[in-house]
Enzyme design. Structure first.
Site, PDB file in Angstrom:
ATOM      1  N   HIS A 136       0.302  -1.651   0.069  1.00 59.21           N
ATOM      2  CA  HIS A 136       0.141   0.281  -0.468  1.00 59.21           C
ATOM      3  C   HIS A 136       0.547   1.608  -0.332  1.00 59.21           C
ATOM      4  CE1 HIS A 136       0.917  -0.094   4.414  1.00 59.21           C
ATOM      5  NE2 HIS A 136       0.525   1.011   4.180  1.00 59.21           N
TER       6      HIS A 136
HETATM    7  C1  UD1 Z   1      -1.942   5.546   5.827  1.00 64.82           C
HETATM    8  C2  UD1 Z   1      -0.700   5.767   6.458  1.00 64.82           C
HETATM    9  C3  UD1 Z   1       0.073   4.822   6.114  1.00 64.82           C
HETATM   10  C4  UD1 Z   1      -0.333   3.986   6.801  1.00 64.82           C
HETATM   11  C5  UD1 Z   1      -1.637   3.115   6.099  1.00 64.82           C
HETATM   12  C6  UD1 Z   1      -2.217   1.423   6.775  1.00 64.82           C
HETATM   13  C7  UD1 Z   1      -0.479   8.325   6.305  1.00 64.82           C
HETATM   14  C8  UD1 Z   1      -0.039   9.311   5.567  1.00 64.82           C
HETATM   15  N1  UD1 Z   1      -0.398   7.369   5.691  1.00 64.82           N
HETATM   16  O1  UD1 Z   1      -1.899   5.207   4.373  1.00 64.82           O
HETATM   17  O2  UD1 Z   1       1.346   5.380   7.054  1.00 64.82           O
HETATM   18  O3  UD1 Z   1       0.431   2.539   6.623  1.00 64.82           O
HETATM   19  O4  UD1 Z   1      -2.646   4.283   6.697  1.00 64.82           O
HETATM   20  O5  UD1 Z   1      -3.355   1.053   6.047  1.00 64.82           O
HETATM   21  O6  UD1 Z   1      -1.580   8.571   7.273  1.00 64.82           O
HETATM   22  N2  UD1 Z   1      -9.741   4.370   1.444  1.00 64.82           N
HETATM   23  C9  UD1 Z   1     -10.882   3.591   1.465  1.00 64.82           C
HETATM   24  N3  UD1 Z   1     -11.319   3.483   2.555  1.00 64.82           N
HETATM   25  C10 UD1 Z   1     -10.813   3.690   3.912  1.00 64.82           C
HETATM   26  C11 UD1 Z   1      -9.244   4.347   4.452  1.00 64.82           C
HETATM   27  C12 UD1 Z   1      -8.878   4.780   3.207  1.00 64.82           C
HETATM   28  O7  UD1 Z   1     -11.096   3.239   0.659  1.00 64.82           O
HETATM   29  O8  UD1 Z   1     -10.986   3.435   4.756  1.00 64.82           O
HETATM   30  C13 UD1 Z   1      -8.965   5.018   0.751  1.00 64.82           C
HETATM   31  C14 UD1 Z   1      -8.795   6.372   0.154  1.00 64.82           C
HETATM   32  O9  UD1 Z   1      -9.827   6.450  -1.305  1.00 64.82           O
HETATM   33  C15 UD1 Z   1      -8.267   7.121   0.790  1.00 64.82           C
HETATM   34  C16 UD1 Z   1      -6.926   6.050   0.625  1.00 64.82           C
HETATM   35  O10 UD1 Z   1      -7.288   4.847   0.477  1.00 64.82           O
HETATM   36  O11 UD1 Z   1      -7.271   8.559  -0.121  1.00 64.82           O
HETATM   37  C17 UD1 Z   1      -5.712   6.218   1.076  1.00 64.82           C
HETATM   38  O12 UD1 Z   1      -6.084   6.386   2.541  1.00 64.82           O
HETATM   39  P1  UD1 Z   1      -5.387   7.475   4.064  1.00 64.82           P
HETATM   40  O13 UD1 Z   1      -5.052   7.134   4.921  1.00 64.82           O
HETATM   41  O14 UD1 Z   1      -4.826   8.460   2.986  1.00 64.82           O
HETATM   42  O15 UD1 Z   1      -3.593   6.413   3.517  1.00 64.82           O
HETATM   43  P2  UD1 Z   1      -2.565   5.215   3.470  1.00 64.82           P
HETATM   44  O16 UD1 Z   1      -2.229   4.567   2.636  1.00 64.82           O
HETATM   45  O17 UD1 Z   1      -4.296   4.253   3.868  1.00 64.82           O
HETATM   46  N1  UDP Z   2      -3.279  -6.585   8.449  1.00 65.13           N
HETATM   47  C1  UDP Z   2      -4.951  -6.786   8.545  1.00 65.13           C
HETATM   48  N2  UDP Z   2      -5.503  -7.601   6.865  1.00 65.13           N
HETATM   49  C2  UDP Z   2      -4.831  -6.761   6.106  1.00 65.13           C
HETATM   50  C3  UDP Z   2      -3.129  -6.995   6.032  1.00 65.13           C
HETATM   51  C4  UDP Z   2      -2.989  -6.501   7.052  1.00 65.13           C
HETATM   52  O1  UDP Z   2      -5.177  -7.167   9.822  1.00 65.13           O
HETATM   53  O2  UDP Z   2      -5.326  -7.286   4.810  1.00 65.13           O
HETATM   54  C5  UDP Z   2      -3.033  -5.862   8.994  1.00 65.13           C
HETATM   55  C6  UDP Z   2      -1.363  -6.785   9.497  1.00 65.13           C
HETATM   56  O3  UDP Z   2      -1.488  -8.383   9.675  1.00 65.13           O
HETATM   57  C7  UDP Z   2      -0.353  -5.986  10.602  1.00 65.13           C
HETATM   58  C8  UDP Z   2      -1.217  -4.225  10.227  1.00 65.13           C
HETATM   59  O4  UDP Z   2      -2.525  -5.177   9.729  1.00 65.13           O
HETATM   60  O5  UDP Z   2      -1.301  -6.340  11.974  1.00 65.13           O
HETATM   61  C9  UDP Z   2      -0.979  -3.654   9.273  1.00 65.13           C
HETATM   62  O6  UDP Z   2      -1.440  -2.283   8.654  1.00 65.13           O
HETATM   63  P1  UDP Z   2      -1.045  -1.731   7.333  1.00 65.13           P
HETATM   64  O7  UDP Z   2      -0.402  -2.757   6.450  1.00 65.13           O
HETATM   65  O8  UDP Z   2      -2.208  -1.249   6.603  1.00 65.13           O
HETATM   66  O9  UDP Z   2      -0.438  -0.545   7.810  1.00 65.13           O
HETATM   67  P2  UDP Z   2       1.444  -0.207   8.118  1.00 65.13           P
HETATM   68  O10 UDP Z   2       1.742  -1.106   9.454  1.00 65.13           O
HETATM   69  O11 UDP Z   2       2.519  -0.281   7.062  1.00 65.13           O
HETATM   70  O12 UDP Z   2       1.462   0.719   9.061  1.00 65.13           O
END
Ligand code: UD1
Ligand code: UDP
Length: 378
Positions: free
Chosen positions: A213
């Site tokens: 992601h």
């Molecule tokens: C965010 C965090 C990242 C973390 C990740 C965990 C920041 C800058 N990034 O990234 O550090 O590793 O979460 O998963 O804070 N969206 C949905 N549904 C949701 C949430 C998001 O559809 O419930 C989509 C939206 O189109 C949104 C995009 O995902 O624009 C990105 O979401 P965002 O929270 O901005 O960043 P992540 O890539 O999720």
């Molecule tokens: N995870 C989950 N479902 C998924 C992918 C990841 O529950 O489909 C869990 C994973 O096991 C870990 C956490 O989400 O516990 C990590 O979150 P993410 O990768 O979104 O964020 P990051 O750790 O990179 O900030």
């Protein structure tokens, strides 16, 4: 002690769960509420899909948030600003003794900024991690959060060193261990009972578990297409289980890459926490850019390839089962993993399931942080 505990995104929910549970346990042992913790759980609403938020509350028995700021998605500035405006109101209405933030997402940084300007002490759980790569939004969030937080609760010695190098006074740094592993240890029986791999029709040790992601891997068409090509190629030799993060799903739709199919390429919706743990433990290897999955792989000693040029979690490489990979070396790195041992590395110190307890111990030693904060040249 009145605390606001902040959670906004998937990995945050996993990190606040053990803290909240430890507070309930502590309160139950207190005589007539003496020395009790009074947590207020604030969900910023950064993540909001059921499979990115609600499922974690259910699986991890996290109480419903007291307040949901419902900020939703947006650009970095929009999201950060929305959290700040709404969180400031919450803090002003009823100022807590502490704000507790976890991890490195936009919500973490936004709430830290608000609290610091209101002179509310901030404790940062998972402080001190550095990738030294400011092209990652998380690195900016980590730098700002740690520069402002009053109590820096670190997972590992490298984190302590990073903070010292940045001039953080020693008395603000406390090594407490890895909070993600508290949740992992507490949920292992439920995770194992899920048999997620069996439900997907893949055999233990006979599939790759993939999550991606990071903007650097999924926001550009050429990169994402090349990664998906590699995954399709891999799936001809080894089944691939790939729960797709919403950011990645959105990119796949925009770039017209959604139709890629192959019989052993299990492209599925995000899975719950128990399924994710189960898939990580039973995989032949993990391919990821997730911070949390690098750590979970290390705990399970499952070989892990991290598709990034760097990691803010170096112990997963020096002690654990992780190594970095890139698009140009991925095919060879996968081959090396498949020819290597099925379990690798060792579990680092303080990955023992007791980090939340240690954090509460430290908070109890600082019951009146306002006083010390006011004395400080803030
Ligand atoms: C965010 C965090 C990242 C973390 C990740 C965990 C920041 C800058 N990034 O990234 O550090 O590793 O979460 O998963 O804070 N969206 C949905 N549904 C949701 C949430 C998001 O559809 O419930 C989509 C939206 O189109 C949104 C995009 O995902 O624009 C990105 O979401 P965002 O929270 O901005 O960043 P992540 O890539 O999720
Ligand atoms: N995870 C989950 N479902 C998924 C992918 C990841 O529950 O489909 C869990 C994973 O096991 C870990 C956490 O989400 O516990 C990590 O979150 P993410 O990768 O979104 O964020 P990051 O750790 O990179 O900030």
């Amino acid at each position: 002690m009145k605390l606001i505990v902040v959670a906004g995104a998937r990995p945050n929910f996993i990190k606040v769960a053990p803290l909240l549970h430890a507070m309930v346990r502590h309160n139950a042992e207190c005589v007539a509420g003496n020395g009790a913790f009074r947590p207020l759980l604030v969900h910023t609403g950064q993540h909001y899909d059921v499979m990115m938020s609600e499922i974690f509350f259910r699986e991890l028995n996290i109480p419903n948030p007291d307040i949901n700021l419902e900020v939703g998605s947006g650009s970095h500035a929009q999201q950060t600003a929305a959290v700040m405006v709404r969180f400031e109101e919450v803090c002003r209405r009823d100022p807590p003794d502490w704000v507790i933030v976890v991890g490195d997402v936009n919500s973490t940084m936004a709430c830290t900024l608000v609290a610091a300007k209101l002179w509310i002490p901030v404790a940062h759980v998972e402080a001190g991690l550095r990738s030294f790569d400011r092209s990652m939004p998380e690195e900016i969030n980590r730098l700002v959060t740690d520069a402002l937080a009053d109590l820096l609760l670190t997972p590992s010695a490298d984190a302590d060193d990073n903070l010292r190098r940045e001039g953080v006074p020693e008395d603000r740094i406390c090594r407490v261990g890895n909070i993600m592993i508290d949740t992992l240890v507490a949920n292992l029986p439920q995770a194992r009972a899920r048999q997620a791999h069996v439900r997907l029709g893949v055999a233990p040790g006979r599939y790759a578990y993939v999550t991606l992601h990071r903007p650097s891997n999924v926001d550009r068409r050429e990169t994402l297409e090349a990664v998906l090509d590699e995954l399709l190629r891999l799936s001809r030799d080894l089944p691939v289980v790939f729960p797709v993060h919403p950011r990645t799903q959105k990119s796949m739709e925009i770039f017209g890459l959604n139709g890629l199919r192959s019989p052993h390429f299990h492209k599925i919706a995000p899975v719950g926490y128990h399924d994710s743990l189960c898939l990580a433990e039973n995989a032949r290897f993990v391919l990821t850019d997730s911070g949390g999955l690098q750590e979970e792989s290390t705990y399970f000693r499952t070989p892990c390839l991290t598709l990034r040029p760097n990691t803010e979690r170096p112990v997963t490489i020096t002690e654990g089962s992780n190594r970095l990979t890139s698009l140009s070396t991925l095919a060879g790195d996968i081959e090396a993993v498949l020819n290597g041992p099925e379990r690798l590395g060792r579990v680092p110190d303080l990955w023992d399931g007791r980090t939340a307890e240690r954090i509460l111990g430290i908070l109890l030693e600082n019951p009146n942080p306002h006083v010390s904060l006011a004395r400080r040249d803030h």
